[in-house]
Design an enzyme around this catalytic site. Structure first.
Site, PDB file in Angstrom:
ATOM      1  NE  ARG A  42      15.960 -68.515  56.811  1.00 47.83           N
ATOM      2  CZ  ARG A  42      16.171 -69.653  57.463  1.00 47.83           C
ATOM      3  NH1 ARG A  42      16.858 -70.636  56.866  1.00 47.83           N
ATOM      4  NH2 ARG A  42      15.709 -69.838  58.683  1.00 47.83           N
ATOM      5  CG  HIS A  74      20.296 -67.054  59.096  1.00 45.24           C
ATOM      6  ND1 HIS A  74      19.573 -68.150  59.511  1.00 45.24           N
ATOM      7  CD2 HIS A  74      19.393 -66.041  58.952  1.00 45.24           C
ATOM      8  CE1 HIS A  74      18.293 -67.825  59.615  1.00 45.24           C
ATOM      9  NE2 HIS A  74      18.157 -66.546  59.264  1.00 45.24           N
ATOM     10  CG  ASN A 115      21.095 -71.440  60.640  1.00 48.00           C
ATOM     11  OD1 ASN A 115      20.487 -70.576  60.010  1.00 48.00           O
ATOM     12  ND2 ASN A 115      22.199 -71.177  61.331  1.00 48.00           N
ATOM     13  CG  HIS A 173      11.431 -62.029  55.301  1.00 47.37           C
ATOM     14  ND1 HIS A 173      10.935 -62.104  56.584  1.00 47.37           N
ATOM     15  CD2 HIS A 173      12.633 -62.662  55.343  1.00 47.37           C
ATOM     16  CE1 HIS A 173      11.802 -62.743  57.361  1.00 47.37           C
ATOM     17  NE2 HIS A 173      12.847 -63.082  56.625  1.00 47.37           N
TER      18      HIS A 173
END
Length: 321
Positions: free
Chosen positions: A63, A67, A94, A194
């Protein structure tokens, strides 16, 4: 099912992905082969040890990479801590949810011992660590292109605007990914990330109490960990799929039965243009493995800083000056 080595078809995809944009030309898979051959084995060792201690950390590192890349490219800007005035750690996507920074710091420390302090960038560390995290949790291996430099600044505003949100519908998701040079297949394949990890109640509350395209039993089970009133249980966790520490196709299988945890997950299936891709991945794990690897290569090479651009940070959480 775990595939740790790419067959010839996937090797072809890797080469095709590498040739598909000029940005890739500045990067090479053998960047550290001569200047520090210990770099990649060192990253793998630390990642695998961290995942053995806490399997959830693999999803957290993946992740972080995602990001990072969606905010002005894969330049380790997300790693700059709160002492930076525009720290991306304070961005909505975040704040109090991005984690794994200490593992990246440990990797950087170990790599610097093996290679010297100004050899391996934090951006490369994060990119390789994301790949190794996926492999450690049973997912595919892919060849990472290397040679990135680290950003000298963070981009709080861009993080708030460009990281896809959990409440997005399909058109918004398509636009968000297109902005990064990623197509609809990339969107669905990368959303399959995911299959790993957990989400906080505050980001799926609206779905379980407000969406109609959700299995009632599934919604009721989530209401036990996520109260309806905002502020209550906001940071309680639920798995993004039914096996959140194993890389598999259950994420896509869940979507077929209206059991996507996030609104943005379920937006990929249910009478929309991406239905066939979701079905294909749910029923063909190898296809998902291959497409995920291909799309991770594309995402990992969004606007890299190379040559005299950027710097190699001595500490991933601070710029060098």
């Amino acid at each position: 099912m775990a595939l740790h080595f790419l067959d010839m078809a996937v090797v072809f995809l890797v080469l095709a992905a590498a040739a598909s944009t000029r940005a890739y030309a500045a990067l090479t898979p053998d960047y550290y082969e001569h200047i520090c051959p210990q770099a990649l084995p060192t990253i793998k060792r630390v990642v695998w040890n961290a995942v053995q201690e806490e399997r959830r950390i693999g999803a957290s590192i993946l992740r972080l990479h995602f990001h990072d890349c969606f905010v002005n490219g894969c330049d380790a800007s997300i790693l700059l801590d709160e002492s930076h005035p525009n720290s991306e750690r304070n961005a909505g996507p975040n704040f109090r949810s991005a984690r794994g920074f200490e593992v990246i710091d440990e990797i950087k420390s170990e790599v610097d011992k093996a290679c010297g302090r100004s050899v391996v960038s934090c951006a490369d560390v994060l990119t390789v660590a994301a790949r190794d995290s996926v492999v450690a949790l049973g997912g595919p291996w892919w060849e990472v292109l290397l040679g990135r430099k680290d950003s000298k600044q963070a981009f709080l505003g861009v993080a708030n605007s460009d990281i896809p949100g959990p409440g997005m519908d399909l058109p918004a998701l398509i636009n968000s990914f297109a902005k990064q040079g990623l197509d609809v297949k990339d969107l669905v394949a990368l959303s399959g990330g995911h299959t790993l990890g957990f989400a906080q109640c505050r980001v799926f509350r609206n779905r379980i109490y407000g969406d109609s395209n959700i299995d009632p039993w599934f919604a009721n089970s989530l209401k036990k960990v996520c109260p309806q009133v905002a502020g209550n249980g906001d940071f309680n966790l639920s798995g993004l799929d039914s096996t959140p520490v194993n890389f598999d196709v259950n994420y896509f299988t869940n979507l077929l039965y209206k059991k996507g945890l996030l609104h943005s997950d379920q937006a990929l299936f249910g009478g929309v243009s991406t239905d066939q891709l979701v079905k294909s991945y749910a029923y063909n794990p190898k296809l998902f493995w291959d497409d995920f690897a291909y799309s991770m290569i594309k995402m990992g090479n969004i606007k890299p800083l190379t040559g005299y651009e950027g710097e190699i940070r001595l500490k991933c959480s601070k710029v060098n000056y």
